[in-house]
Design a protein around this motif. Structure first.
Motif, PDB file in Angstrom:
ATOM      1  N   GLN A 111     -51.496 -40.000 -23.907  1.00 58.91           N
ATOM      2  CA  GLN A 111     -51.749 -38.629 -24.376  1.00 58.91           C
ATOM      3  C   GLN A 111     -51.202 -37.633 -23.366  1.00 58.91           C
ATOM      4  N   ASP A 112     -50.421 -36.691 -23.875  1.00 58.56           N
ATOM      5  CA  ASP A 112     -49.815 -35.624 -23.080  1.00 58.56           C
ATOM      6  C   ASP A 112     -50.783 -34.429 -23.047  1.00 58.56           C
ATOM      7  N   HIS A 113     -50.609 -33.543 -22.092  1.00 63.07           N
ATOM      8  CA  HIS A 113     -51.356 -32.274 -22.042  1.00 63.07           C
ATOM      9  C   HIS A 113     -50.297 -31.181 -22.011  1.00 63.07           C
ATOM     10  N   LYS A 114     -50.089 -30.515 -23.140  1.00 70.55           N
ATOM     11  CA  LYS A 114     -48.906 -29.648 -23.259  1.00 70.55           C
ATOM     12  C   LYS A 114     -49.113 -28.228 -22.750  1.00 70.55           C
ATOM     13  N   ARG A 115     -50.360 -27.748 -22.797  1.00 72.70           N
ATOM     14  CA  ARG A 115     -50.577 -26.358 -22.347  1.00 72.70           C
ATOM     15  C   ARG A 115     -50.566 -26.290 -20.831  1.00 72.70           C
ATOM     16  N   THR A 168     -45.832 -26.125 -22.592  1.00 72.83           N
ATOM     17  CA  THR A 168     -44.854 -26.498 -21.562  1.00 72.83           C
ATOM     18  C   THR A 168     -44.163 -27.775 -22.043  1.00 72.83           C
ATOM     19  N   GLY A 169     -43.326 -28.336 -21.184  1.00 71.97           N
ATOM     20  CA  GLY A 169     -42.768 -29.653 -21.487  1.00 71.97           C
ATOM     21  C   GLY A 169     -43.806 -30.754 -21.322  1.00 71.97           C
ATOM     22  N   GLY A 170     -44.975 -30.453 -20.750  1.00 71.30           N
ATOM     23  CA  GLY A 170     -46.028 -31.447 -20.509  1.00 71.30           C
ATOM     24  C   GLY A 170     -46.504 -31.358 -19.072  1.00 71.30           C
ATOM     25  N   LEU A 180     -37.916 -44.844 -29.645  1.00 74.23           N
ATOM     26  CA  LEU A 180     -38.365 -43.883 -30.666  1.00 74.23           C
ATOM     27  C   LEU A 180     -39.788 -43.449 -30.297  1.00 74.23           C
ATOM     28  N   TYR A 181     -39.935 -42.168 -30.114  1.00 76.61           N
ATOM     29  CA  TYR A 181     -41.195 -41.580 -29.623  1.00 76.61           C
ATOM     30  C   TYR A 181     -41.869 -40.917 -30.810  1.00 76.61           C
ATOM     31  N   ALA A 182     -43.039 -41.439 -31.177  1.00 80.85           N
ATOM     32  CA  ALA A 182     -43.799 -40.816 -32.260  1.00 80.85           C
ATOM     33  C   ALA A 182     -44.902 -39.975 -31.635  1.00 80.85           C
ATOM     34  N   VAL A 210     -46.468 -35.367 -35.727  1.00 80.91           N
ATOM     35  CA  VAL A 210     -46.204 -34.006 -35.246  1.00 80.91           C
ATOM     36  C   VAL A 210     -44.709 -33.865 -34.999  1.00 80.91           C
ATOM     37  N   GLU A 211     -44.134 -34.886 -34.359  1.00 82.06           N
ATOM     38  CA  GLU A 211     -42.682 -34.863 -34.095  1.00 82.06           C
ATOM     39  C   GLU A 211     -42.214 -36.269 -33.757  1.00 82.06           C
ATOM     40  N   PHE A 212     -40.932 -36.495 -33.961  1.00 83.29           N
ATOM     41  CA  PHE A 212     -40.280 -37.686 -33.422  1.00 83.29           C
ATOM     42  C   PHE A 212     -39.314 -37.236 -32.336  1.00 83.29           C
ATOM     43  N   ASN A 213     -39.216 -38.014 -31.270  1.00 82.80           N
ATOM     44  CA  ASN A 213     -38.186 -37.797 -30.269  1.00 82.80           C
ATOM     45  C   ASN A 213     -37.373 -39.078 -30.138  1.00 82.80           C
ATOM     46  N   CYS A 214     -36.150 -38.938 -29.654  1.00 85.60           N
ATOM     47  CA  CYS A 214     -35.234 -40.087 -29.648  1.00 85.60           C
ATOM     48  C   CYS A 214     -35.070 -40.676 -28.254  1.00 85.60           C
ATOM     49  N   ARG A 215     -36.095 -40.463 -27.395  1.00 85.91           N
ATOM     50  CA  ARG A 215     -35.991 -40.839 -25.971  1.00 85.91           C
ATOM     51  C   ARG A 215     -37.396 -40.959 -25.404  1.00 85.91           C
ATOM     52  N   PHE A 216     -37.480 -41.497 -24.167  1.00 86.80           N
ATOM     53  CA  PHE A 216     -38.767 -41.568 -23.485  1.00 86.80           C
ATOM     54  C   PHE A 216     -39.322 -40.157 -23.296  1.00 86.80           C
ATOM     55  N   GLY A 217     -40.627 -40.004 -23.406  1.00 91.05           N
ATOM     56  CA  GLY A 217     -41.261 -38.690 -23.254  1.00 91.05           C
ATOM     57  C   GLY A 217     -41.703 -38.462 -21.821  1.00 91.05           C
ATOM     58  N   ASP A 218     -41.720 -37.214 -21.453  1.00 88.15           N
ATOM     59  CA  ASP A 218     -42.070 -36.805 -20.105  1.00 88.15           C
ATOM     60  C   ASP A 218     -43.251 -35.844 -20.215  1.00 88.15           C
ATOM     61  N   PRO A 219     -44.401 -36.082 -19.607  1.00 83.72           N
ATOM     62  CA  PRO A 219     -44.664 -37.010 -18.505  1.00 83.72           C
ATOM     63  C   PRO A 219     -45.393 -38.293 -18.886  1.00 83.72           C
ATOM     64  N   GLU A 220     -45.488 -38.633 -20.193  1.00 81.36           N
ATOM     65  CA  GLU A 220     -46.216 -39.853 -20.549  1.00 81.36           C
ATOM     66  C   GLU A 220     -45.572 -41.097 -19.942  1.00 81.36           C
ATOM     67  N   THR A 221     -44.223 -41.097 -19.879  1.00 80.71           N
ATOM     68  CA  THR A 221     -43.517 -42.287 -19.400  1.00 80.71           C
ATOM     69  C   THR A 221     -43.945 -42.678 -17.987  1.00 80.71           C
TER      70      THR A 221
HETATM   71  N1  GLY Z   1     -44.106 -35.140 -23.678  1.00 76.16           N
HETATM   72  C1  GLY Z   1     -43.292 -34.287 -24.439  1.00 76.16           C
HETATM   73  C2  GLY Z   1     -41.880 -34.653 -24.501  1.00 76.16           C
HETATM   74  O1  GLY Z   1     -41.405 -35.490 -23.758  1.00 76.16           O
HETATM   75  O2  GLY Z   1     -41.178 -34.109 -25.325  1.00 76.16           O
END
Ligand code: GLY
Length: 400
Positions: free
Chosen positions: A181-185, A195-197, A238-240, A252-263
């Protein structure tokens, strides 16, 4: 010889890899570098080069590449494409509308909210999103994006705690990593702008044991199959991003790469060699690869951000206390850093990640916060509540 070469990199990874000043968004430059160093595997990290087709260029040169083709990366690069794929795959997601004419904004806002979700319909590193119960704030953001020439995506608000599930995907083969789980605010208690996380934790003690299987079955696998059907098979990560509502997961969104900062948190618990998993994915052998092995316990990432992030972060300040980490201390990973005359300085809005691990989330938090407190960067800030809601049992599937 075994070596890692990174373009462009930062001051942290420079301690482990050779840095090359190559433009990662130029397919030609990346292929030339890969040929020069005789690369066995090219891993493309961020979304911009993927959307621009750098993975296609690398594969066309006959080099194994971790990262989707431009056609498959549209799952992140084009929200309209992502919605179309999800509709065809029968995957739950928010209702949405694209507004590209300022004259249509008010009428469109009236069809949504409260709460309003207003997004930049392009790549905006998370910062193009405003989620607000205030119609005039929603309108201001939409109008500002349109003034900059960016189409605006309005979405219905999805209720429920958020989960980031990263999956290695090789065509129709889907291998999930640990849910995070990310914390975006930007501020404690989810206050302030997106923010980006600002931090993340894994695993999620409040998530039912079968939820990952459900997300793969009902969300990720159908989308992967639909991409294959469209001749845009996905190969990479694939980031769901999901909201776990009362009716089940919704995208909410799909991303095509590792997510930051969850990774940073997820990979802290990975025991299997990451390179082998990425190579198996890149070479179409993910189905035969051993399942990832995970350490027991939990991991937390806390982001140290520069003064005035996410608006206009102040850069170029000297960072102290980010070096040597003891065996029982949290790890310090670099994001926006550089070396200037031998000194470590801030070079991005999110500067460092401090990753704590422990037998449980409370222990992981304790380790991370003990370490981040000893890092000195003028004007910097971080959230003090990463993972706290989970430790205090304040998150449940019926809450938002
Ligand atoms: N954790 C948000 C992102 O990587 O887009």
């Amino acid at each position: 010889m075994t070596a890692v070469v990174v373009a462009p990199g930062n001051a942290g990874i420079a301690q482990h890899a050779e840095l090359r000043p190559v433009d990662p968004s130029s397919g030609e430059a990346v292929v030339a570098l890969a040929r020069e160093v005789g690369a066995d595997l090219v891993v493309i990290g961020p979304e911009v080069p993927l959307v621009l087709g750098v993975a296609d260029a690398v594969r066309a040169a006959g080099i194994a590449c971790f990262g989707p083709s431009a056609a498959a990366a549209r799952i992140e690069g084009s929200k309209a494409f992502a919605k179309d794929v999800m509709a065809a795959a029968g995957v739950r997601t928010a209702h949405s509308e694209i507004v590209d004419n300022p004259a249509d904004l008010d009428a469109a806002l009236d069809r949504f909210g409260p709460t309003w979700v207003v997004k930049d319909d392009g790549l905006a590193a998370g910062k193009g999103v405003v989620v607000t119960p205030d119609r005039s704030a929603a309108r201001d953001h939409g109008a500002e994006l349109l003034e900059q020439g960016h189409p605006v995506l309005l979405e219905s608000f999805l209720d429920g705690p958020e989960v980031s599930l990263f999956c290695l995907v090789d065509g129709e083969t889907v291998v999930p990593l640990l849910p995070a789980q990310d914390h975006k605010r930007v501020g404690d208690g989810d206050s302030g702008p997106n923010t980006g996380g600002m931090g993340a934790y894994t695993p999620l003690p409040w998530l039912p044991a079968d939820a990952v299987e459900e997300i793969v079955r009902d969300v990720v696998a159908p989308v992967a199959a639909e991409l294959v059907r469209r001749d845009a098979a996905f190969s990479g990560l694939l980031y769901a991003g999901l909201a776990m509502g009362a009716a089940g997961p919704a995208v909410v969104e799909f991303n095509c790469r590792f997510g930051d900062p969850e990774t940073q948190a997820v990979l802290a618990l990975l025991e299997s060699p990451l390179g082998e998993l990425l190579h198996a994915t890149a070479t179409g052998r993910l189905a035969e690869a051993p399942a990832p092995r995970w350490a027991e316990g939990a991991a937390v990432t806390v982001v140290l951000a520069a003064e005035n992030y996410p608006a206009r972060p102040r850069l170029g300040d000297v960072i102290g206390g980010a070096g040597e980490t003891g065996p029982d201390e949290a790890t310090v990973l670099h994001a926006g850093t550089a070396l200037r005359d031998g000194a470590l300085v801030s070079a991005g809005g999110r500067v460092l990640n401090v990753v704590g691990t422990g037998a449980d989330l409370a222990a992981a938090r304790e380790q991370a916060y003990a370490r981040i407190g000893s890092i000195k960067l003028p004007g910097s800030h971080y959230r003090t509540d990463i993972g706290l809601g989970a430790v205090e049992n304040r998150i449940s599937l019926s809450s938002s």
